[in-house]
Every structure is written in structure tokens, then in C-alpha cells.
Design a protein around this motif. Structure first.
Motif, PDB file in Angstrom:
ATOM      1  N   MET A 515       0.986  51.166 -33.425  1.00 50.06           N
ATOM      2  CA  MET A 515      -0.397  50.888 -34.154  1.00 50.06           C
ATOM      3  C   MET A 515      -1.424  51.740 -33.747  1.00 50.06           C
ATOM      4  O   MET A 515      -2.037  51.509 -32.684  1.00 50.06           O
ATOM      5  CB  MET A 515      -0.665  49.338 -34.079  1.00 50.06           C
ATOM      6  N   TYR A 516      -2.184  52.320 -34.855  1.00 54.62           N
ATOM      7  CA  TYR A 516      -3.364  53.353 -34.612  1.00 54.62           C
ATOM      8  C   TYR A 516      -4.398  52.745 -35.334  1.00 54.62           C
ATOM      9  O   TYR A 516      -4.281  51.924 -36.398  1.00 54.62           O
ATOM     10  CB  TYR A 516      -2.973  54.514 -35.100  1.00 54.62           C
ATOM     11  N   GLY A 517      -5.764  53.057 -34.985  1.00 57.85           N
ATOM     12  CA  GLY A 517      -6.793  52.285 -35.354  1.00 57.85           C
ATOM     13  C   GLY A 517      -8.190  53.151 -35.280  1.00 57.85           C
ATOM     14  O   GLY A 517      -8.277  54.030 -34.216  1.00 57.85           O
ATOM     15  N   ARG A 518      -9.034  52.766 -35.931  1.00 61.37           N
ATOM     16  CA  ARG A 518     -10.663  53.270 -35.654  1.00 61.37           C
ATOM     17  C   ARG A 518     -11.428  51.926 -35.172  1.00 61.37           C
ATOM     18  O   ARG A 518     -12.194  51.511 -36.271  1.00 61.37           O
ATOM     19  CB  ARG A 518     -11.086  53.875 -36.924  1.00 61.37           C
ATOM     20  N   PRO A 519     -11.515  51.620 -34.147  1.00 61.84           N
ATOM     21  CA  PRO A 519     -12.394  50.394 -33.759  1.00 61.84           C
ATOM     22  C   PRO A 519     -13.815  50.635 -33.960  1.00 61.84           C
ATOM     23  O   PRO A 519     -14.294  49.894 -33.699  1.00 61.84           O
ATOM     24  CB  PRO A 519     -11.769  50.037 -32.365  1.00 61.84           C
ATOM     25  N   ALA A 520     -14.108  51.691 -33.729  1.00 62.21           N
ATOM     26  CA  ALA A 520     -15.665  52.225 -33.879  1.00 62.21           C
ATOM     27  C   ALA A 520     -15.933  53.481 -34.046  1.00 62.21           C
ATOM     28  O   ALA A 520     -15.058  54.369 -34.124  1.00 62.21           O
ATOM     29  CB  ALA A 520     -16.242  51.732 -32.643  1.00 62.21           C
ATOM     30  N   LYS A 521     -17.183  53.736 -34.247  1.00 64.97           N
ATOM     31  CA  LYS A 521     -17.469  55.139 -34.648  1.00 64.97           C
ATOM     32  C   LYS A 521     -17.075  56.192 -33.592  1.00 64.97           C
ATOM     33  O   LYS A 521     -17.482  55.799 -32.325  1.00 64.97           O
ATOM     34  CB  LYS A 521     -18.861  55.409 -35.147  1.00 64.97           C
ATOM     35  N   ASP A 522     -16.627  57.286 -33.903  1.00 64.45           N
ATOM     36  CA  ASP A 522     -16.290  58.190 -32.716  1.00 64.45           C
ATOM     37  C   ASP A 522     -15.000  57.680 -31.928  1.00 64.45           C
ATOM     38  O   ASP A 522     -14.801  58.311 -30.765  1.00 64.45           O
ATOM     39  CB  ASP A 522     -17.451  58.437 -31.773  1.00 64.45           C
ATOM     40  N   VAL A 523     -14.578  56.557 -32.028  1.00 61.99           N
ATOM     41  CA  VAL A 523     -13.362  56.030 -31.287  1.00 61.99           C
ATOM     42  C   VAL A 523     -11.896  55.800 -32.122  1.00 61.99           C
ATOM     43  O   VAL A 523     -12.057  55.417 -33.326  1.00 61.99           O
ATOM     44  CB  VAL A 523     -13.921  54.652 -30.791  1.00 61.99           C
ATOM     45  N   TYR A 524     -10.967  56.045 -31.305  1.00 60.74           N
ATOM     46  CA  TYR A 524      -9.791  56.042 -31.885  1.00 60.74           C
ATOM     47  C   TYR A 524      -8.786  55.403 -30.939  1.00 60.74           C
ATOM     48  O   TYR A 524      -8.987  55.408 -29.821  1.00 60.74           O
ATOM     49  CB  TYR A 524      -9.114  57.362 -32.136  1.00 60.74           C
ATOM     50  N   SER A 525      -7.905  54.580 -31.449  1.00 62.01           N
ATOM     51  CA  SER A 525      -6.896  53.661 -30.833  1.00 62.01           C
ATOM     52  C   SER A 525      -5.437  53.872 -30.903  1.00 62.01           C
ATOM     53  O   SER A 525      -5.413  54.418 -32.175  1.00 62.01           O
ATOM     54  CB  SER A 525      -7.389  52.243 -30.642  1.00 62.01           C
ATOM     55  N   ARG A 526      -4.794  53.699 -29.851  1.00 63.72           N
ATOM     56  CA  ARG A 526      -3.205  53.418 -30.148  1.00 63.72           C
ATOM     57  C   ARG A 526      -2.530  52.436 -29.388  1.00 63.72           C
ATOM     58  O   ARG A 526      -2.933  52.237 -28.055  1.00 63.72           O
ATOM     59  CB  ARG A 526      -2.460  54.934 -29.973  1.00 63.72           C
ATOM     60  N   LEU A 527      -1.799  51.593 -29.792  1.00 65.58           N
ATOM     61  CA  LEU A 527      -0.916  50.684 -29.210  1.00 65.58           C
ATOM     62  C   LEU A 527       0.510  51.010 -29.617  1.00 65.58           C
ATOM     63  O   LEU A 527       0.906  50.968 -30.716  1.00 65.58           O
ATOM     64  CB  LEU A 527      -1.393  49.328 -29.306  1.00 65.58           C
ATOM     65  N   THR A 528       1.187  51.218 -28.374  1.00 63.38           N
ATOM     66  CA  THR A 528       2.883  51.587 -28.629  1.00 63.38           C
ATOM     67  C   THR A 528       3.604  50.447 -27.845  1.00 63.38           C
ATOM     68  O   THR A 528       3.449  50.596 -26.609  1.00 63.38           O
ATOM     69  CB  THR A 528       3.273  53.014 -28.253  1.00 63.38           C
ATOM     70  N   LEU A 529       4.812  49.970 -28.493  1.00 63.99           N
ATOM     71  CA  LEU A 529       5.468  48.946 -27.653  1.00 63.99           C
ATOM     72  C   LEU A 529       7.012  49.557 -28.243  1.00 63.99           C
ATOM     73  O   LEU A 529       7.392  49.850 -29.165  1.00 63.99           O
ATOM     74  CB  LEU A 529       5.187  47.555 -28.446  1.00 63.99           C
ATOM     75  N   GLY A 530       7.877  49.132 -27.173  1.00 70.65           N
ATOM     76  CA  GLY A 530       9.168  49.173 -27.094  1.00 70.65           C
ATOM     77  C   GLY A 530       9.995  50.207 -26.344  1.00 70.65           C
ATOM     78  O   GLY A 530       9.278  50.432 -25.106  1.00 70.65           O
ATOM     79  N   TYR A 531      10.742  50.761 -26.671  1.00 68.70           N
ATOM     80  CA  TYR A 531      11.713  51.912 -25.653  1.00 68.70           C
ATOM     81  C   TYR A 531      11.165  53.130 -25.907  1.00 68.70           C
ATOM     82  O   TYR A 531      10.976  53.949 -26.928  1.00 68.70           O
ATOM     83  CB  TYR A 531      13.192  51.953 -26.144  1.00 68.70           C
TER      84      TYR A 531
END
Length: 718
Positions: A515-531
């Protein structure tokens, strides 16, 4: 880690290196075609036969040499790091040579550095200071100061002073103190205690190239090959060596040698230069020309009362962009402004994709729309907003691309990106292709490989929620035959590789929900689950702060991991590992992670520091320096230092390596975002080991930010 990098191959030793070099040789490497260009010697560096010269290859040249002499081989990768500074990595094999068992082949890794102190002038020779095999066991360890002068077209004379290996005959005196004779036990550690110490000898040589193809060489060598003679490898009878080069038009070189008065040698060298290759592409069809509006058309707003105009413009723009392989996901149309959301799966030069979309917009949007805003999206994250005036496109189409860049704004797209049109998601893509996993530098067998078939698939549930996986079936290989005793005193986070290879057939390489996102200005995020990778599953979370116009970025990653079962299917196993030699149990910590800093220094140099906790629980940092080129090529090196001692780490002392990125478009001649990442790593060890999770943010984000987009802006009008 080699063998656990999906789409990545570690290429070092003879067979593996030659495969990579044959690809490099497919393109012209050096624009210089005169007979005065530098030749490379048996060590794969600018030189005569064994001795160095003070010649320097063109900036950014990459050269790969395979040399043979009397049963010994040397495979060398050379890079002109800067106009005056170069480095070499070498992997050698010497038969019937070992410090204890004289009938065993010795495999040796070595690194060189050369710096040009003086460039050649009308009366002044070129002067180079060199450190040969200055890191590691020191089998070829030697330092030198050498001068070379061109006396006439094609005629060069060389003279120099050597220490260490280069001070074996006709000694002239002593350097700065005594030189240790024993080999160092710790690989990768600079042998500073030897630099310019011990005996000094002189060497000299002459080369003559009557034309562009042939080059004749003779040298008086100061290397007596004492270690090899002591073990009966060679029988040196003369200090005079002779050589003959044949040089091809693309810069490749084939050479024959008579060395030591008793041995015959040969070498073959491929060269390429990413700096002079230009940005890939050129065979693709031309982009659409800008459609210039009729005088006064920009004031016509009658279309705003027609509800079908927006749908028609969206359809037309999507069709025009699709011809260039670009996907238009949505269009927001206002009376004087249009914002388009795009995916670029084709063009490695981001500016080329932006330019083609902008020109398509001039042909599909109402004449009153003056401001174009193009937003490239990766994994659902808007990267930037590229804002242009339509009138600038009309006026500057036949001008230099830099003029258009000066009038273009690249800003953060946070909060200004239209949602994708309904019906685009979910998407499903899949592929079936051969794969290869290499292991190198095992002294029992320098090259091991597994090969088979890989099936991969991806479901984009929404733009930023992606389910992906990969399954492999091994058809042949010998990675499972690695039986060498492990010297590491750390938890076995990577050195159980042979067992994973043996039992993982077929194997799930990875199966993740990201799951990728843009939580705020100039900010990027990633959450990866699994193998997450072949050896570990769990959760990986990352956040990146990267202003769109900045050369600097900061990131943080934290991982909670569980060790996967050896068959690499669905089960997990204990985080306690057992050393098969001693029976000692060691626990792998569940939590690891890093904070990272990135900076683009300019002139193509880029630095990265990742500091934190590694898989084995050791704390430290990885320092990486790359030289990057506008066409997508990268050449770099990294080293990891942790609180694990060299003794606890085992052979190699610490993790380090070289890495290369080669864009496939360089060889296809057509645009492509595909690339081959090559990692030359000393050994697969436990210290400094990091989780190999897909989709880390920085490389995705930076492509479309101003510093990187500007590098490829020369293709905006292509």
C-alpha cells in the motif's frame, strides 16, 4: 544479496563477467579512434604488458579485460571515475598456488586506484600515482609513480618507480621503512602498512602504433614474480616483455604477449562509455507536432456550455497518448486549465513522456486552455505536477529544450491530482520468463548458478494497493552444493542460502500486499505485508520526505520479520539458528530498520547513507556512492560497517561491493523503462545484511522530481 535480488545478477568471475562484457561491447565505446589512444595491460589497466603507464582513458569509460598468462587468469573491471581518478576490481586465479597447499588453485580479489597528478603538455609528461591491490590479501600489492610522454604520433615512452610487486628486480633503494612480507588475513582492509615501503625498482617501456589498429610494445619489467616462482608456477628468465595489440573501431582490444622470457599471454578487452552514448532511443516513431491555435481562438469559451466537450477531449487525448505507450488515467478540464493524470510505462527519460503528452494536449483540448498540468503517477502516488503554458509550447517547439525547461514549473502534486476514471482498476498483469541466480567468490567454486523458470503476477486492486508475487521452478544449478565452512559468528541470516536453494523447488520468491500513499506534502509512504523475499516474511513500513525541487531526501524504514521455511512455500520457522560446525545457537531479532539520507551532489554523483539495525542484529551504516548519467546508466560502490567485528563477520571482513545499472534501451534503440541491475558483491555473509523488499520509495519518487527530470529534458521535444 546475490541470488536473492529479483532481476539482479552478481557478475564477477570469468564466465559471468564475460557474459556482461559481451553485452557492453555491442555498442561503440570510445569516440577517440586515433592511434594515440591508451591501451590496457594484463592487469586490465592503462599500461604496456605488465607495467603501468601514465595514460588515462576518457572520463566515464568502463573497460572489462580477460587476461591469460601461463595458466593464470585475471578478469578486471575498470572505471574512469573522474577525468583523473580511476579504479579497478580484479578477480584472479593462479593454478598450483596456495599459501599452504601448493597444488591448489588460488582465487584472489584485488582493487586498484590511479590518480593523474599531471596531464601531458607540450614538454611535460603525464604523471600518475597508483595503488595496485591495496585492499585485501595483497598478492599483487604494489605502488608506483609513472610518467608517459608522446614523442611523435603513435610513439610513447614510459618510465616509473615501483614498490612491492613492482620492486622485484634491480632494486634502486629503499622506501619509507620496511615492507611486511606476510599476506593480510582480512579481506577488504586497506594494506596501509605497506604503502610505498620496502625496496624501490625502476621500470620502463616503449610503444609504437603505426596506425589506428596495431600497437607494438616492449617493456623492462620490475616484477620478478617471486611468489609464483617460489611455488613453481612460473620460471622467470628475462625482465624484457613484448606485446602486440590489435584495436577494433569500437574500442575493443585484443593482445598477445611474451612475458618473463618463458610465458605466453593474451588478453581481450571490451570498452564502453555511458557518458558518450547519449540518451537511449531514436528508433521510435516521432512525437506529434504542436498544433498552433488560430489567432483569437483562445478567447472562445463556447465549448464550456457543451457537456460532451470534456468527454470528447478526454477520449481524444487518451487515444493520442496511447500511441506513445502512455496511459491517461483522468483529465480535469477547466476553461483555461487542464490537469492530466498519466502513467509512463515506456519512456526511461521522464521528460520525453511529459513532452509527448503536452503535444497531444495541444491537439485534443479546447483552444481556451492555456495552462497544462501533467501529473505522472507511480503506484498510485502522484510524483510531481509539471506545469506549462500552451503558448510557450507553440512558440518554442523548434528551440532548444532548455528554453522550455526555463518556462516550466515542477511542483508537488499533493492535493491537486484528479482521481482515476472509473473502470480502470483493478488491473492484472503477468509474465513467464527464465531466471538465473548467481553466487560468486566461493573459493571452492568461484561461480555457482541456479537457472529455471519464473512466473510473476500483479493485481493492482486500486492505484495504490497492489498484490504481487513470483514463483520459481529450478531446472538446473549448483547453489545447493555450497559446503564451505562458515566463519561467521553472527546469526545465520544469509549463510543458509544453500539449504534454501536445495529445498525451495518450486519456491515462492515473494507474495506481498503493498500500500502506497501521500500522507502529506513532500511525504511518501509504503506498507508491505506478506512473504517479503525468499528468506523472510512479515511487515515492512517506510516513509520518505523528498521536496520536489530538492537534491536532498530523508527516509525511514522499520521491518518486523519472521524467517521462512527452507522450502519457501507458506510456512515459517524458528528465529533461532544453529551453527552446523559448532552447534552454537543464535537468535535473529524480529525487528530491524534504517534511517536513510540521500543527496545528489551534481555532475552525476549521488550519495546515500543507510544507518540502523541489520538482520543479524548488528548496528551500523551502509555508505553508497554512485555516478549517474542522464541516459540511465549508473556505476557505484558501497560498503557497510557495523559493530560486528571483522572476526565475527568472517571471510571478507565487512560487506562491500560494486553495482551497475544498465538501461536496456541502450541496446534496443527504442524507449524502455526496463533495466539490468548488476551487483558485484564480495561474499554472501551475515553481517550488514539487509531485508530485500520490493518497492522502496526513493528510486520511484526521484525520477519525476526536478533535479532528475532536468537531466533528461533534452528529450522533451523527441
Amino acid at each position: 544479496m546475490p541470488g536473492f535480488r529479483r532481476g539482479t545478477a552478481g557478475v564477477v568471475s570469468r564466465l559471468a563477467m564475460l557474459a556482461g562484457l559481451s553485452v557492453l561491447a555491442a555498442t561503440p565505446a570510445m569516440t577517440e579512434t586515433t592511434r594515440d589512444r591508451a591501451s590496457l595491460n594484463l592487469y586490465g589497466s592503462p599500461g604496456l604488458i605488465d607495467m603501468p603507464t601514465a595514460e588515462v582513458l576518457p572520463d566515464a569509460t568502463i573497460a572489462g579485460t580477460f587476461a591469460y598468462m601461463g595458466g593464470s587468469t585475471r578478469t578486471t573491471l575498470y572505471f574512469q571515475i573522474m577525468p583523473r581518478l580511476s579504479g579497478s576490481f580484479r578477480y584472479s586465479s593462479i593454478p598450483n598456488f596456495d599459501t599452504q597447499l601448493s597444488d591448489e588453485t588460488r582465487y584472489d580479489r584485488s582493487f586498484d586506484l590511479r590518480y593523474q597528478i599531471l596531464t601531458e603538455g607540450r614538454y611535460r609528461p603525464s604523471l600518475v600515482l597508483g595503488l595496485q591491490d591495496f585492499i585485501g590479501t595483497g598478492l599483487y600489492s604494489g605502488e608506483y609513480l609513472v610518467a608517459t610522454k608522446t614523442l611523435a604520433p603513435g610513439l610513447k615512452v614510459t618510465g616509473g618507480l615501483g614498490w612491492g610487486r613492482l620492486a622485484g628486480t634491480n632494486k634502486l633503494g629503499n622506501g619509507f621503512g620496511s615492507r611486511p612480507e606476510e599476506f593480510l588475513a582480512e579481506g577488504g582492509v586497506p594494506s596501509y602498512d605497506r604503502f610505498f615501503r620496502g625496496d624501490i625498482s625502476g621500470f620502463a617501456g616503449l610503444s609504437y602504433a603505426p596506425n589506428d589498429q596495431w600497437n607494438f610494445k616492449v617493456e623492462y619489467s620490475s616484477d620478478s614474480y617471486d611468489p609464483e616462482q617460489d611455488r613453481g608456477v612460473y620460471d622467470a628468465k628475462s625482465e624484457l616483455n613484448f606485446g602486440l595489440d590489435y584495436r577494433f573501431k569500437n574500442g575493443a582490444q585484443m593482445s598477445l604477449y611474451h612475458v618473463l622470457g618463458s610465458e605466453v599471454g593474451a588478453s581481450f578487452t571490451f570498452v564502453t562509455n555511458p557518458k558518450t552514448q547519449g540518451i537511449p532511443g531514436g528508433i521510435e516513431t516521432a512525437g506529434l507536432p504542436v498544433q498552433v491555435r488560430a489567432p483569437g481562438a483562445a478567447r472562445d469559451l463556447g465549448w464550456t456550455t457543451d457537456p460532451n466537450t470534456s468527454a470528447s477531449a478526454r477520449k481524444s487525448l487518451g487515444e493520442l497518448a496511447a500511441k506513445d505507450g502512455i496511459v491517461v488515467e483522468s483529465l480535469r478540464l477547466e476553461q483555461d486549465r487542464a490537469t492530466v493524470r498519466i502513467l509512463n510505462p515506456r519512456f526511461g527519460a521522464p521528460a520525453q513522456a511529459i513532452g509527448r503528452v503536452a503535444r497531444a494536449m495541444t491537439r485534443s483540448l479546447p483552444a481556451s486552455v492555456e495552462t497544462f498540468e501533467v501529473i505522472p503517477v507511480v503506484n498510485g502516488m502522484p510524483m510531481s505536477a509539471v506545469v506549462m503554458r500552451r503558448s510557450d509550447l507553440e512558440a518554442l517547439e523548434h528551440e532548444a529544450a532548455a528554453e522550455m525547461l526555463a518556462r516550466t514549473s515542477i511542483v508537488d502534486a499533493y492535493g491537486r491530482t484528479p482521481a482515476p476514471d472509473a473502470g480502470i482498476y483493478p488491473k492484472f498483469t503477468w509474465s513467464i520468463a527464465p531466471y538465473g541466480q548467481l553466487s560468486v567468490f566461493d573459493p571452492d567454486n568461484p561461480v555457482r548458478i541456479d537457472a529455471g523458470i519464473r512466473a510473476a503476477g500483479k493485481v493492482e486492486i486500486t492505484p495504490n494497493v497492489i498484490l504481487s508475487g513470483s514463483v520459481t521452478k529450478k531446472l538446473a544449478g549448483n547453489l545447493d552444493e555450497i559446503t564451505r565452512a562458515d566463519e561467521s559468528k553472527l546469526p545465520r541470516v544469509r549463510t543458509d542460502r544453500a539449504r534454501f536453494s536445495k529445498e525451495g523447488d518450486p519456491a515462492i520468491e515473494y507474495l506481498t500486499l503493498a500500500m502506497y500513499g501521500r500522507p502529506a506534502k513532500d511525504v511518501y509512504s509504503r506498507l508491505t505485508l506478506g512473504y517479503l523475499e525468499p528468506m523472510y516474511g512479515g511487515a515492512s513500513a517506510e516513509v520518505l520526505w523528498k521536496p520536489v525541487g530538492s537534491r536532498f531526501a530523508l527516509g525511514a524504514e522499520v521491518n518486523y520479520v519472521q524467517r521462512r521455511a527452507y522450502d519457501q512455500l507458506f510456512e515459517f520457522q524458528s528465529m533461532t539458528t544453529v551453527d552446523p560446525e559448532t552447534g552454537i545457537e543464535r537468535d535473529i531479532p524480529n525487528v530491524n530498520g534504517h534511517v536513510s539520507a540521500y543527496y545528489a551532489f551534481g555532475n552525476g554523483f549521488h550519495g546515500q547513507i543507510d544507518a540502523g539495525r541489520f538482520l543479524a542484529g548488528d548496528y551500523g551504516a551502509t555508505v553508497t556512492v554512485d555516478r549517474e548519467f542522464a541516459n540511465g546508466w549508473k556505476v557505484g560502490a558501497y560498503a557497510t560497517f557495523t559493530n560486528a567485528s571483522f572476526e565475527d563477520f568472517g571471510e571478507g571482513s565487512f560487506d562491500k561491493g560494486l553495482r551497475f545499472t544498465i538501461p536496456l534501451a541502450s541496446f534496443l534503440g527504442t524507449p524502455s523503462r526496463d533495466r539490468n541491475d548488476i551487483v558485484i558483491q564480495s561474499l554472501t555473509r551475515d553481517g550488514g545484511a539487509r531485508l530485500d523488499v520490493n518497492g522502496r520509495l526513493y528510486e520511484q519518487v526521484r525520477d519525476y522530481h526536478r533535479p532528475d527530470a532536468a537531466k533528461s529534458w533534452g528529450r522533451f521535444w523527441r
